[in-house]
Motif scaffolding. Structure first.
Motif, short mmCIF file in Angstrom:
data_model
loop_
_atom_site.label_atom_id
_atom_site.label_comp_id
_atom_site.label_asym_id
_atom_site.label_seq_id
_atom_site.Cartn_x
_atom_site.Cartn_y
_atom_site.Cartn_z
N LYS A 9 12.72 -4.25 1.89
CA LYS A 9 11.49 -4.77 1.26
C LYS A 9 10.30 -3.90 1.60
CE LYS A 9 8.61 -8.92 1.00
NZ LYS A 9 8.41 -10.32 1.49
N ARG A 12 10.51 -0.70 -0.42
CA ARG A 12 10.12 -0.90 -1.83
C ARG A 12 8.60 -1.02 -1.96
NH1 ARG A 12 14.55 -4.74 -1.72
NH2 ARG A 12 16.43 -3.78 -2.61
N GLU A 13 7.99 -1.74 -1.02
CA GLU A 13 6.53 -1.87 -1.05
C GLU A 13 5.85 -0.51 -0.88
OE1 GLU A 13 4.53 -4.42 -1.66
OE2 GLU A 13 6.25 -5.72 -2.10
N VAL A 15 7.09 2.45 -1.71
CA VAL A 15 7.27 3.20 -2.95
C VAL A 15 6.33 2.67 -4.04
CG1 VAL A 15 8.89 3.73 -4.81
CG2 VAL A 15 9.66 3.82 -2.42
N LYS A 16 6.23 1.34 -4.13
CA LYS A 16 5.37 0.74 -5.16
C LYS A 16 3.91 1.08 -4.92
CE LYS A 16 4.27 -3.75 -7.22
NZ LYS A 16 4.55 -5.22 -7.18
N GLU A 17 3.50 1.06 -3.65
CA GLU A 17 2.11 1.34 -3.29
C GLU A 17 1.70 2.76 -3.68
OE1 GLU A 17 -0.55 1.89 0.78
OE2 GLU A 17 1.38 0.83 0.85
N HIS A 18 2.63 3.72 -3.50
CA HIS A 18 2.28 5.12 -3.76
C HIS A 18 2.59 5.56 -5.18
CE1 HIS A 18 2.26 5.08 0.67
NE2 HIS A 18 1.45 6.12 0.57
N ASN A 19 3.35 4.77 -5.90
CA ASN A 19 3.62 5.07 -7.32
C ASN A 19 4.05 6.53 -7.51
OD1 ASN A 19 3.82 4.64 -10.08
ND2 ASN A 19 1.67 5.16 -10.45
N GLN A 21 5.44 9.94 -8.64
CA GLN A 21 5.67 10.49 -9.97
C GLN A 21 6.57 11.73 -9.96
OE1 GLN A 21 4.43 8.96 -12.77
NE2 GLN A 21 3.77 7.37 -11.31
#
Length: 406
Positions: A9, A12-13, A15-19, A21
């Motif tokens: 978890k 995932r947070e 990765v989501k926070e840094h987006n 590309q």
């Protein structure tokens, strides 16, 4: 292993926070994370060891120190990492993560030296470190890192040697080097010695002009100055003047000229259509059981080819004393000394590394690469020469006063 530090978890947070590309974006973020983690680890060590109130960079408050703070800086490819240490307690701080006086935490210098030792070009080293680690290094940095081994090379080149070697192989390998704005041919003079224990070693590497007996004499004198007082057998190619150079320095040494070199040199006089037949007819000479049998085969060879190729026969007769040395020894030692295959094999290993460098910028750059490659070769020379016990027993009979076995 990452679950020990982050849960799925948490990851995932993150990765989501840094987006993210791109891979480059991930690498940059991880570099920043590494720097932050290392900085915090060092500061935590400081807090634990000195048990003081942490320095707050934002408020500029300095507690528990009457003399202010000093910075400890650690360089890495991730940037400079700084921590604040009270000046009056600086000597008490003994970090574990980064040792005292350590200026690099990444192992990049080791990576550079390892790649250089494999013959990787400066440009390819740059590309490798950039693509794999996201690290940018300059040609100057690579040169500075590899220059650190120069004192080590000098120490190795001047190390004391054993006072006696049973067999020594001498040969040179040639390279192109820039000198005074020109590209010149240079010879790297190599010496391999086998000691009384049957162990092989590279005794030295010398960079000089095109191969000459005069330079070989200076090499032999260098060996003597480093403690080599006696050599039983010297295996060499057919370089003019080599015998005189060896005799001037080691008058008791027996000389064995390489049979393969002799075949190559003497068959230069042979037309291509006769080459295969001539080399086949030469084989019974050096494969004979005794020197007497070999001379009979040489007589037969002369009867067949002497009128057509008199210079070939003359070459074998003129060099016979030093071509026939191996006949006096048992098969185990004959196989070892009748060619310079041992040093030729070593040269092949060096060529694998240096083949990517058509021209070396300096003698020193050539020496660095040859030294590092040699260290890799020596790691694989772990055992004694085959059948060494039998060979040594024979040598004690031939040289009872010179070979003393404990």
């Amino acid at each position: 292993m990452i679950e020990k530090f982050w849960t799925k978890k948490d990851l995932r947070e993150f990765v989501k926070e840094h987006n993210f590309q791109s891979v480059e974006h991930i690498q940059t973020t991880l570099k920043e994370l590494f720097k932050d983690v290392l900085e915090e680890a060092l500061q935590a060590e400081l807090d634990t060891q000195l048990a003081y109130d942490r320095y707050d960079a934002k408020s500029k408050k300095t507690k528990n120190s009457r003399n202010g703070y000093s910075k400890k800086t650690v360089s890495s490819e991730y940037g400079d990492i700084e921590i604040q240490v009270p000046r009056d307690r600086l000597g008490e701080f003994d970090p574990v993560v980064v040792k005292k006086h350590q200026t690099n935490v990444t192992g990049i210098e080791d990576q550079i030296v390892a790649l250089y030792a494999k013959g990787v070009s400066t440009r390819d080293i740059q590309d490798h470190l950039l693509n794999l680690y996201g690290v940018e290094v300059s040609p100057t940095l690579i040169s500075n890192v590899t220059n650190k081994i120069v004192p080590i090379i000098k120490e190795w080149q001047n190390r004391p040697l054993q006072n006696i070697y049973t067999v020594v192989f001498l040969d040179a390998i040639h390279f192109k080097v820039k000198q005074d704005g020109h590209i010149v041919n240079k010879a790297a003079y190599m010496v391999i010695g086998i000691d009384l224990e049957g162990n092989k070693d590279v005794l030295g590497i010398w960079i000089g002009e095109n191969e000459s007996a005069k330079f070989w004499l200076s090499v032999l004198n260098d060996l003597k100055n480093r403690g080599v007082q006696d050599i039983l057998i010297a295996c060499v190619d057919n370089l003019t003047g080599f015998t005189q150079a060896i005799s001037a320095c080691y008058p008791q040494t027996e000389i064995q000229k390489c049979i393969i070199h002799q075949i190559r040199n003497s068959t230069r006089y042979v037309s291509y259509k006769d080459l295969k037949k001539v080399t086949a007819d030469l084989k019974p000479i050096y494969k004979a059981a005794t020197e007497e049998a070999a001379l009979l085969e040489l007589d037969r060879f002369e009867e067949t080819w002497g009128s057509k190729y008199p210079l070939l026969v003359k070459s074998w007769r003129q060099n016979w004393d030093e071509l026939s040395t191996f006949f006096k020894y048992p098969p185990e030692l004959r196989k070892l000394i009748y060619t310079t295959n041992m040093i030729e094999s070593y040269h092949r290993q060096l060529r694998k590394v240096t083949k990517g460098k058509s021209i070396f910028p300096t003698d020193e750059s050539l020496l660095k690469m040859l030294y590092l490659s040699t260290m890799d070769v020596l790691k694989r020379w772990t055992g004694r020469v085959q059948n060494w016990g039998q060979i040594l027993l024979q040598l004690t009979v031939y040289y009872p006063e010179r070979v003393q076995v404990r």
